[in-house]
Design an enzyme around this catalytic site. Structure first.
Site, PDB file in Angstrom:
ATOM      1  CB  SER A   1      -1.687  11.879 -10.847  1.00 56.15           C
ATOM      2  OG  SER A   1      -0.622  11.320 -11.567  1.00 56.15           O
TER       3      SER A   1
ATOM      4  CG  HIS B   1      -4.843   7.542  -8.062  1.00 57.46           C
ATOM      5  ND1 HIS B   1      -3.625   7.052  -8.468  1.00 57.46           N
ATOM      6  CD2 HIS B   1      -5.088   6.973  -6.865  1.00 57.46           C
ATOM      7  CE1 HIS B   1      -3.146   6.226  -7.559  1.00 57.46           C
ATOM      8  NE2 HIS B   1      -4.022   6.160  -6.562  1.00 57.46           N
TER       9      HIS B   1
ATOM     10  CE  LYS C   1      -0.438  -1.096  -5.075  1.00 54.45           C
ATOM     11  NZ  LYS C   1      -0.215  -0.211  -3.919  1.00 54.45           N
TER      12      LYS C   1
ATOM     13  CB  VAL D   1      -0.932  -0.008   1.234  1.00 59.35           C
ATOM     14  CG1 VAL D   1      -1.730   1.282   1.333  1.00 59.35           C
ATOM     15  CG2 VAL D   1      -1.859  -1.215   1.185  1.00 59.35           C
TER      16      VAL D   1
ATOM     17  CB  ALA E   1     -11.094   3.886 -11.668  1.00 60.16           C
TER      18      ALA E   1
END
Length: 190
Positions: A60, A57, A17, A13, A41
Site C-alpha cells: 500500500s 501494508h 483504521k 481489527v 512499524a
C-alpha cells in the site's frame, strides 16, 4: 521545544483504521509542502497471517503517490528519531502491538509497578517522538470491548491499553474511531 500535533486513530481489527491513517498522513503531506512520510512499524512477523498483513501494508505504501520511508521498531520507538526530522509526518502502527512487545519482552511479573513503568516509558517515547517530527499519527486497536477470557495477563493488558488510549486522546488534536471503513471524528475539528 514545541511538540507535534497528535492524531489518534482506533477501531476494531480490520476496520480500515490503517488505511485511514495512511490517507490522513498523505493529506497532511499534500497540504504541508516539504513534509516527508515515515511509517513507524511496531509489529513483528511472528506468524504467516502477520507476515501477510505486513506485506499488504508495505505494498500500500509503495503504491503511494507520496513516497514513504519506514522502520521497524517493536520496542523503544525513540530509537527511530535519527531517521526523520521536524518536517516528517510519523505514522506509528500500532500501539497495541507495541504494548504487547513492551509488556511481554521481559520476564517480569505483571505487577502494578511494572505496568506503571511500561505506561510511563511508552508515553515518554511518544512525547520524545513528538518533539522531533512535524505530526504524529498513532494507530491502535479497540480490544477492550471484545469478549476475552479473564486472566491476570488479559486484565493487565486491558488496563494498560485503556490508560494509554485515554492519555493519548487527552493529548490528541484529533481522535477518530474507524468502523467498517468509516472514520468517525470523536475529538477535534477539521
Amino acid at each position: 521545544m514545541e511538540k507535534a500535533p497528535v492524531y489518534f486513530i482506533t477501531g476494531g481489527v480490520r476496520s480500515g483504521k490503517s488505511t485511514f491513517a495512511e490517507k490522513t498522513a498523505q493529506e497532511l503531506a499534500r497540504t504541508n509542502s516539504g513534509t516527508l512520510l515515515y511509517y513507524l512499524a511496531c509489529g513483528r512477523a511472528q506468524d504467516e497471517e502477520m507476515q501477510k498483513r505486513i506485506e499488504l501494508h508495505r505494498q500500500s505504501r509503495q503504491n503511494s503517490v507520496i513516497p514513504w520511508q519506514s522502520g521497524e521498531f517493536p520496542r523503544n520507538i525513540d530509537n527511530s528519531i535519527p531517521l526523520y526530522n521536524k518536517q516528517t509526518i510519523v505514522l506509528l502502527d500500532c500501539l497495541t502491538t507495541w504494548l504487547d512487545n513492551e509488556l511481554f519482552s521481559l520476564d517480569s511479573e505483571l505487577s502494578e509497578q511494572h505496568l506503571q513503568n511500561v505506561f510511563e516509558e511508552m508515553m515518554g517515547n511518544i512525547e520524545t517522538v513528538r518533539m522531533h517530527c512535524f505530526s504524529l499519527i498513532v494507530v491502535s486497536n479497540e480490544v477492550l470491548h471484545e469478549p476475552l477470557p479473564s486472566s491476570e495477563i488479559v486484565q493487565a493488558y486491558q488496563k494498560t491499553i485503556g490508560r494509554l488510549h485515554q492519555e493519548l486522546v487527552a493529548r490528541s488534536n484529533q481522535a477518530y474511531l474507524v468502523e467498517s471503513g468509516i472514520p468517525l471524528m470523536m475529538k477535534g475539528s477539521k
